[in-house]
Design a protein around this motif. Structure first.
Motif, PDB file in Angstrom:
ATOM      1  N   HIS A   1       0.843  -1.200   0.000  1.00 43.89           N
ATOM      2  CA  HIS A   1       0.000   0.000   0.000  1.00 43.89           C
ATOM      3  C   HIS A   1       0.879   1.251   0.000  1.00 43.89           C
ATOM      4  O   HIS A   1       2.051   1.195   0.360  1.00 43.89           O
ATOM      5  N   ILE A   2       0.266   2.376  -0.351  1.00 48.65           N
ATOM      6  CA  ILE A   2       1.015   3.640  -0.364  1.00 48.65           C
ATOM      7  C   ILE A   2       1.062   4.288   1.024  1.00 48.65           C
ATOM      8  O   ILE A   2       1.822   5.210   1.255  1.00 48.65           O
ATOM      9  N   LEU A   3       0.238   3.787   1.956  1.00 42.86           N
ATOM     10  CA  LEU A   3       0.262   4.247   3.349  1.00 42.86           C
ATOM     11  C   LEU A   3       0.356   3.019   4.254  1.00 42.86           C
ATOM     12  O   LEU A   3       0.122   1.894   3.807  1.00 42.86           O
TER      13      LEU A   3
ATOM     14  N   TYR B   1      -4.258   2.432   5.768  1.00 49.63           N
ATOM     15  CA  TYR B   1      -4.640   3.833   5.927  1.00 49.63           C
ATOM     16  C   TYR B   1      -4.975   4.476   4.574  1.00 49.63           C
ATOM     17  O   TYR B   1      -5.564   5.548   4.534  1.00 49.63           O
ATOM     18  N   ASP B   2      -4.610   3.798   3.465  1.00 46.25           N
ATOM     19  CA  ASP B   2      -4.910   4.366   2.145  1.00 46.25           C
ATOM     20  C   ASP B   2      -6.363   4.141   1.716  1.00 46.25           C
ATOM     21  O   ASP B   2      -6.720   4.371   0.578  1.00 46.25           O
ATOM     22  N   ARG B   3      -7.195   3.640   2.663  1.00 48.85           N
ATOM     23  CA  ARG B   3      -8.654   3.481   2.474  1.00 48.85           C
ATOM     24  C   ARG B   3      -9.036   2.255   1.643  1.00 48.85           C
ATOM     25  O   ARG B   3     -10.197   2.114   1.260  1.00 48.85           O
TER      26      ARG B   3
ATOM     27  N   LEU C   1      -9.998  -3.586  -3.103  1.00 49.89           N
ATOM     28  CA  LEU C   1     -11.378  -3.318  -2.686  1.00 49.89           C
ATOM     29  C   LEU C   1     -11.469  -1.838  -2.309  1.00 49.89           C
ATOM     30  O   LEU C   1     -10.976  -1.420  -1.260  1.00 49.89           O
ATOM     31  N   GLU C   2     -12.076  -1.060  -3.198  1.00 53.60           N
ATOM     32  CA  GLU C   2     -12.142   0.393  -3.021  1.00 53.60           C
ATOM     33  C   GLU C   2     -13.567   0.848  -2.746  1.00 53.60           C
ATOM     34  O   GLU C   2     -14.516   0.253  -3.249  1.00 53.60           O
ATOM     35  N   GLY C   3     -13.688   1.914  -1.950  1.00 50.45           N
ATOM     36  CA  GLY C   3     -15.018   2.454  -1.677  1.00 50.45           C
ATOM     37  C   GLY C   3     -15.132   3.096  -0.314  1.00 50.45           C
ATOM     38  O   GLY C   3     -15.955   3.972  -0.094  1.00 50.45           O
ATOM     39  N   HIS C   4     -14.285   2.663   0.636  1.00 50.92           N
ATOM     40  CA  HIS C   4     -14.301   3.309   1.952  1.00 50.92           C
ATOM     41  C   HIS C   4     -13.747   4.730   1.857  1.00 50.92           C
ATOM     42  O   HIS C   4     -12.903   5.019   1.013  1.00 50.92           O
ATOM     43  N   ARG C   5     -14.231   5.573   2.747  1.00 50.04           N
ATOM     44  CA  ARG C   5     -13.812   6.983   2.712  1.00 50.04           C
ATOM     45  C   ARG C   5     -12.834   7.337   3.814  1.00 50.04           C
ATOM     46  O   ARG C   5     -12.545   8.517   4.036  1.00 50.04           O
ATOM     47  N   ASN C   6     -12.358   6.318   4.510  1.00 46.20           N
ATOM     48  CA  ASN C   6     -11.370   6.540   5.562  1.00 46.20           C
ATOM     49  C   ASN C   6     -10.592   5.243   5.766  1.00 46.20           C
ATOM     50  O   ASN C   6     -10.818   4.269   5.050  1.00 46.20           O
ATOM     51  N   VAL C   7      -9.721   5.225   6.762  1.00 47.70           N
ATOM     52  CA  VAL C   7      -8.861   4.076   7.043  1.00 47.70           C
ATOM     53  C   VAL C   7      -9.652   2.766   7.072  1.00 47.70           C
ATOM     54  O   VAL C   7     -10.705   2.684   7.708  1.00 47.70           O
TER      55      VAL C   7
ATOM     56  N   GLY D   1     -14.017  -3.211   7.902  1.00 44.49           N
ATOM     57  CA  GLY D   1     -14.574  -2.193   8.792  1.00 44.49           C
ATOM     58  C   GLY D   1     -13.682  -0.970   8.766  1.00 44.49           C
ATOM     59  O   GLY D   1     -12.452  -1.090   8.788  1.00 44.49           O
ATOM     60  N   SER D   2     -14.297   0.199   8.729  1.00 43.95           N
ATOM     61  CA  SER D   2     -13.530   1.417   8.474  1.00 43.95           C
ATOM     62  C   SER D   2     -13.780   2.511   9.512  1.00 43.95           C
ATOM     63  O   SER D   2     -14.798   2.524  10.202  1.00 43.95           O
TER      64      SER D   2
END
Length: 409
Positions: free
Chosen positions: A85-87, A106-108, A124-130, A147-148
């Motif tokens: 990941h980038i974070l 942390y890159d969501r 798996l993309e779509g969360h707006r935070n960690v 869970g985010s």
């Protein structure tokens, strides 16, 4: 009939036209057990096993026994470094077979990886935070829950990466989650002091578990899925009935935040670890404390049972881990050698090895009964916060704040 876990077999039978299951625990099974004598004992106690089924049961037990003897002296070598990941990563989790694993960050995003090739299968993309808490619906492994900090949990297909549902309702960060063993429910624990149960099929909320006075940071189902335990910063653990959302017991005794809470295999005991430097063993049937174990000089950050429930282990911010016999509550080994806090500890499926991950940038493999350090897994350039064995015990995944995870086999 089919094998179940590492320590039992599952019987399938028909009653009034309905398919039913019954599990038989084989907690005493070891590499030197007389299988014929054990099968004879099982047959006497279990009328479902008729004479015509004896050979089938014997073969199943032999297969389990062979598995127990495998990978006993396995040496781990670094297989791959994944710049995942980038974070920084938050968590890693394997599916049951160990063929793939997931990383949260942390890159969501959550990423799905092929263990053998190290290839990224899905993002798996779509969360707006960690993305903080992640899990497969083991033993099936066809679904993933994330869970985010964005207060939602998402359910995904492990095969296609498609999002099935977004579970909304928490009013603060989701920090822990778990599937029930039947893979019909997902439980989420939140900083909003509640846990929620969600229906996997419909995507609807089934129950909200209210009763804690502070953040919930740990939850786990028992092996039947009938109960769930939640551990909280309010110093308590609550046992809940998953069919009614009623409180069964509140475990009161710790004098600081709970860091971990788990059932043993037969669900007769609950082990809790706390920031008060102690772990406690509780009778799961009446909620009474049966032992308080002291000895660590700092907070207990993680605790676990072995698969048979004969041993349990604690990991601490004091840089040491301890192994106890469940029956006698005696400390049989101290694992000393890490130069920083140990945030993660787990047994291999055979129960003879322990894996620890530490802020000293290493993971270590230990002999569970002598406490001897057998191997140091080195190479990460920052704290290891997550590590896990696969189901066979011959692969280890380590996740670090250096933004990488490593596959060891």
């Amino acid at each position: 009939m089919r094998s179940l876990s590492w320590r039992g077999i599952m019987l399938e039978y028909e009653k009034h036209g309905e398919l039913k299951t019954k599990s038989i625990d084989l907690l005493e099974l070891g590499p030197s057990t007389d299988v014929s004598a054990l099968v004879e004992e099982i047959q006497k106690a279990e009328p479902l096993i008729t004479a015509s089924r004896t050979e089938q049961v014997r073969l199943l037990v032999q297969r389990l026994q062979a598995k127990l003897g495998q990978h006993i002296n396995h040496i781990f070598y670094l297989f791959k470094v994944l710049r995942a990941h980038i974070l920084p990563l938050t968590n890693v989790a394997l599916n049951k077979s160990g063929s793939c694993f997931i990383t949260g960050s942390y890159d969501r995003t959550c990423k799905v990886w092929d263990t053998r090739s190290g290839e990224e299968l899905h993002t798996l993309e779509g969360h707006r935070n960690v993305v903080y808490a992640i899990a497969f619906n083991n033993p099936y492994g066809d679904k993933i829950a994330t869970g985010s900090f964005d207060k939602t949990c998402k359910l995904w297909s492990a095969e296609t990466g498609k999002c099935y549902h977004t579970f909304r309702g928490h009013t603060a960060e989701i920090v822990c989650l778990s599937f029930n063993p039947q893979s019909t429910l997902v439980a989420t624990g939140s900083m909003d002091t509640t846990a929620k149960l969600w229906d996997i099929q419909s995507g609807e909320e089934v129950f909200t578990l209210t009763g804690h006075l502070a953040e919930i940071i740990s939850l786990s189902f028992d092996t039947s899925g009938n109960r769930i335990i939640t551990g909280s910063f309010d110093h308590t653990v609550i046992v809940w009935d998953t069919a009614t959302a009623r409180k069964v017991h509140t475990l009161i005794g710790h004098c600081a935040e709970i860091s971990s809470a788990v059932f043993n295999w037969d669900c007769s005991l609950i082990l809790t670890g706390s920031m008060d430097k102690t772990c406690m063993l509780w009778d799961a049937t009446n909620g009474k404390c049966v032992a308080t174990l002291t000895g660590h000089d700092d907070e207990i950050l993680d605790s676990c049972f072995d698969y048979a429930g004969k041993l349990f282990a604690t990991a601490s911010a004091d840089g040491a881990a301890r192994v106890y016999e469940t029956a006698t509550r005696k400390c049989i080994a101290k694992l000393e050698g890490h130069e920083g806090e140990i945030s993660k500890i787990s047994f291999n499926p055979q129960g003879n090895r322990l894996l620890t991950g530490s802020s000293d940038k290493t993971a270590r493999i230990w002999d569970a009964t002598t406490g001897q350090c057998l191997q140091v897994l080195e190479g990460h350039t920052d704290e290891i916060f997550s590590c896990a064995f696969n189901y066979k015990g011959n692969i280890v995944i380590t996740g670090s704040k250096d933004n990488t995870c490593r596959i060891w086999c």
